[in-house]
Design an enzyme around this catalytic site. Structure first.
Site, PDB file in Angstrom:
ATOM      1  N   ASP A  10       0.862  -1.189   0.000  1.00 25.18           N
ATOM      2  CA  ASP A  10       0.000   0.000   0.000  1.00 25.18           C
ATOM      3  C   ASP A  10       0.899   1.239   0.000  1.00 25.18           C
ATOM      4  O   ASP A  10       1.785   1.372   0.832  1.00 25.18           O
ATOM      5  CB  ASP A  10      -0.889  -0.031   1.250  1.00 25.18           C
ATOM      6  CG  ASP A  10      -1.950   1.055   1.233  1.00 25.18           C
ATOM      7  OD1 ASP A  10      -3.137   0.726   1.080  1.00 25.18           O
ATOM      8  OD2 ASP A  10      -1.586   2.246   1.364  1.00 25.18           O
ATOM      9  N   ASP A 111      -3.441   2.534  -5.310  1.00 27.45           N
ATOM     10  CA  ASP A 111      -2.289   2.532  -4.393  1.00 27.45           C
ATOM     11  C   ASP A 111      -2.157   1.211  -3.646  1.00 27.45           C
ATOM     12  O   ASP A 111      -1.586   1.172  -2.576  1.00 27.45           O
ATOM     13  CB  ASP A 111      -2.393   3.711  -3.420  1.00 27.45           C
ATOM     14  CG  ASP A 111      -3.300   3.436  -2.249  1.00 27.45           C
ATOM     15  OD1 ASP A 111      -4.319   2.744  -2.442  1.00 27.45           O
ATOM     16  OD2 ASP A 111      -2.973   3.877  -1.148  1.00 27.45           O
ATOM     17  N   GLU A 112      -2.647   0.135  -4.232  1.00 26.56           N
ATOM     18  CA  GLU A 112      -2.740  -1.105  -3.462  1.00 26.56           C
ATOM     19  C   GLU A 112      -2.713  -2.358  -4.335  1.00 26.56           C
ATOM     20  O   GLU A 112      -3.372  -2.407  -5.358  1.00 26.56           O
ATOM     21  CB  GLU A 112      -4.086  -1.052  -2.755  1.00 26.56           C
ATOM     22  CG  GLU A 112      -4.133  -1.683  -1.422  1.00 26.56           C
ATOM     23  CD  GLU A 112      -5.485  -1.406  -0.783  1.00 26.56           C
ATOM     24  OE1 GLU A 112      -6.139  -2.375  -0.416  1.00 26.56           O
ATOM     25  OE2 GLU A 112      -5.868  -0.220  -0.679  1.00 26.56           O
TER      26      GLU A 112
HETATM   27  P1  DGT Z   1      -2.054   5.847   4.044  1.00 26.55           P
HETATM   28  O1  DGT Z   1      -2.791   5.690   5.332  1.00 26.55           O
HETATM   29  O2  DGT Z   1      -0.643   6.349   4.270  1.00 26.55           O
HETATM   30  O3  DGT Z   1      -2.110   4.654   3.158  1.00 26.55           O
HETATM   31  O4  DGT Z   1      -2.777   7.054   3.302  1.00 26.55           O
HETATM   32  P2  DGT Z   1      -3.542   7.092   1.918  1.00 26.55           P
HETATM   33  O5  DGT Z   1      -3.878   8.520   1.647  1.00 26.55           O
HETATM   34  O6  DGT Z   1      -2.754   6.425   0.851  1.00 26.55           O
HETATM   35  O7  DGT Z   1      -4.871   6.331   2.287  1.00 26.55           O
HETATM   36  P3  DGT Z   1      -5.613   5.129   1.596  1.00 26.55           P
HETATM   37  O8  DGT Z   1      -4.645   4.041   1.252  1.00 26.55           O
HETATM   38  O9  DGT Z   1      -6.730   4.784   2.510  1.00 26.55           O
HETATM   39  O10 DGT Z   1      -6.235   5.765   0.286  1.00 26.55           O
HETATM   40  C1  DGT Z   1      -5.543   5.879  -0.938  1.00 26.55           C
HETATM   41  C2  DGT Z   1      -5.992   7.112  -1.712  1.00 26.55           C
HETATM   42  O11 DGT Z   1      -7.421   7.098  -1.885  1.00 26.55           O
HETATM   43  C3  DGT Z   1      -5.718   8.427  -0.985  1.00 26.55           C
HETATM   44  O12 DGT Z   1      -4.427   8.967  -1.248  1.00 26.55           O
HETATM   45  C4  DGT Z   1      -6.821   9.330  -1.457  1.00 26.55           C
HETATM   46  C5  DGT Z   1      -7.968   8.408  -1.738  1.00 26.55           C
HETATM   47  N1  DGT Z   1      -8.955   8.492  -0.627  1.00 26.55           N
HETATM   48  C6  DGT Z   1      -8.919   7.811   0.538  1.00 26.55           C
HETATM   49  N2  DGT Z   1      -9.961   8.128   1.328  1.00 26.55           N
HETATM   50  C7  DGT Z   1     -10.685   9.051   0.645  1.00 26.55           C
HETATM   51  C8  DGT Z   1     -11.891   9.793   0.929  1.00 26.55           C
HETATM   52  O13 DGT Z   1     -12.523   9.661   1.983  1.00 26.55           O
HETATM   53  N3  DGT Z   1     -12.328  10.648  -0.051  1.00 26.55           N
HETATM   54  C9  DGT Z   1     -11.662  10.801  -1.253  1.00 26.55           C
HETATM   55  N4  DGT Z   1     -12.124  11.651  -2.162  1.00 26.55           N
HETATM   56  N5  DGT Z   1     -10.526  10.136  -1.546  1.00 26.55           N
HETATM   57  C10 DGT Z   1     -10.040   9.278  -0.613  1.00 26.55           C
HETATM   58 CA    CA Z   2      -2.301   4.182   0.917  1.00 25.51          CA
HETATM   59 CA    CA Z   3      -5.021   1.970   0.081  1.00 23.66          CA
END
Ligand code: DGT
Ligand code: CA
Ligand code: CA
Length: 364
Positions: A10, A111-112
């Site tokens: 991820d 991203d996964e």
């Molecule tokens: P992390 O926790 O370091 O993996 O952080 P992220 O941002 O990569 O989180 P993830 O893996 O849950 O989500 C991947 C991408 O999906 C993130 O960069 C933006 C998008 N995303 C996640 N949650 C939301 C949301 O609630 N609303 C929208 N519009 N996009 C989202």
């Molecule tokens: Ca992520």
């Molecule tokens: Ca993810």
């Protein structure tokens, strides 16, 4: 059957990290990536934020105005609009590096991904640990992107493990360590256990996965239904037999035009199709892509949409194949066509890189 070796990869704070890659000065500042709605001003939501912004309480899904309030005092914070095309480009390059290191590659989202690497590490978790580190290094060297990897005998635990230490984490849970690892975790770390299930279990005084193991499968089934009950019973014991299924990203390339006149005449449409295929094929060549699925799209005079597609036996780069298949689809689609067609498009999906020619570094 011996133990499997499964990775879950991820990418860390993905959209925000992409922005940092494009503009390295952002690395030391709180970065929020925003989906602005079309109402103007600050209306809209935060897609994601880097870890500096998260320290101030910014979270995915939060209204932009809330995030601005949380970062009010922080004068160097930045709020950027989402740029999906750019994130997709980074995602695709990273996935291409990952793919090369898998026996079976399953794309989950931008991203996964899950990897089955059992054969190439010969079932050995030490070798797996080296391979995971190598993948992390390659992605960092070539793209400056950091990710977190969970390594375990199954998908469920690999997913929990990749989230265990973030960002830039590597968590290896070999079969011997599985039980000890799980028992310390909160119930809600199990994917699929939502707020409601968690609340119910809390009421019943179960807080950790260790507590939950005291529940027999009958009680769980009675409380949560057979499907969920059995899932929970197995999950707390680290049991998950889901195979990693070969799956490419659903990224597609397409070309669409508005016809000179609305029509459902085969000859007229076929002429346009030749040109569409040529243009699409040029894009594919420029991007070094082969395709395995061909589709056509009609937007009809009443603005409704109609699509048809077919999957080929093998990946191909051939313009002739593209034209031949698109033309056949056109014939099929016109058989029961009532409305004339206003806009006409062709698309390809199930893409893969033309091997031996890809050179990721040329982009940077
Ligand atoms: P992390 O926790 O370091 O993996 O952080 P992220 O941002 O990569 O989180 P993830 O893996 O849950 O989500 C991947 C991408 O999906 C993130 O960069 C933006 C998008 N995303 C996640 N949650 C939301 C949301 O609630 N609303 C929208 N519009 N996009 C989202
Ligand atoms: Ca992520
Ligand atoms: Ca993810």
């Amino acid at each position: 059957m011996g133990d499997r070796v499964i990775f879950h990869i991820d990418f860390d704070y993905f959209f925000a990290q992409c922005e940092e890659i494009r503009t390295p000065e952002l690395k030391s500042r709180p970065v929020c990536v925003c989906v602005f709605s079309n109402r103007g001003g600050d209306s809209g939501a935060i897609a994601t934020a880097n870890y500096i912004a998260r320290k101030f309480g910014v979270k995915s899904g939060m209204p932009i105005s809330f995030a601005k309030k949380r970062l009010e005092e922080i004068t160097n914070s930045v709020f950027l609009p989402v740029d999906f095309d750019y994130y997709l480009e980074i995602s695709e390059r990273a996935m291409n590096i990952i793919k090369k290191n898998a026996d079976v590659f399953e794309y989950v989202g931008k991203d996964e991904a899950y990897l089955d690497v059992t054969d190439r590490v010969r079932g050995d978790f030490n070798r797996a640990s080296h391979l995971a580190q190598q993948i992390k290094n390659s992605i960092r060297d070539e793209l400056k992107l950091s990710c977190s990897i969970g390594v375990s005998p199954n998908k469920l635990i690999a997913k929990i493990a990749s989230d265990f230490k973030k960002p830039d984490g590597l968590t290896i849970i070999s079969p011997e360590k599985l039980e000890e690892f799980l028992e310390r975790l909160k119930i809600r770390t199990i994917p699929g256990i939502g707020k409601k299930t968690e609340e119910r279990l809390m009421q019943m005084n179960f807080e950790t996965i260790k507590d939950l193991k005291k529940l027999d499968v009958f009680t769980l089934n009675k409380e949560f239904g057979r499907k969920n009950g059995t899932y929970i019973f197995n999950a707390v014991r680290g049991i998950d037999n889901e195979p990693v299924k070969e799956r490419e990203s659903s990224i597609q390339y397409s070309k669409i035009i508005t016809l000179k006149k609305d029509s459902k005449d085969f000859e007229f449409l076929a002429e346009n199709l030749v040109q569409l295929c040529k243009e699409l094929h040029e894009v594919l060549q420029k991007n070094n892509k082969m395709f395995k699925s061909v589709g056509i799209q009609f937007i009809q005079s009443d603005l409704t949409n109609k699509t048809k597609s077919r999957t080929l036996k093998n990946h191909t780069v051939s313009l002739e194949e593209l034209q031949k298949n698109a033309e056949q689809l056109l014939k099929d689609a016109l058989e029961d066509q009532k409305n004339p067609i206003r806009r006409f498009g062709v698309k390809v999906s199930e893409l893969s890189e033309i091997r031996g020619q890809s050179d990721i570094t040329r982009y940077f």
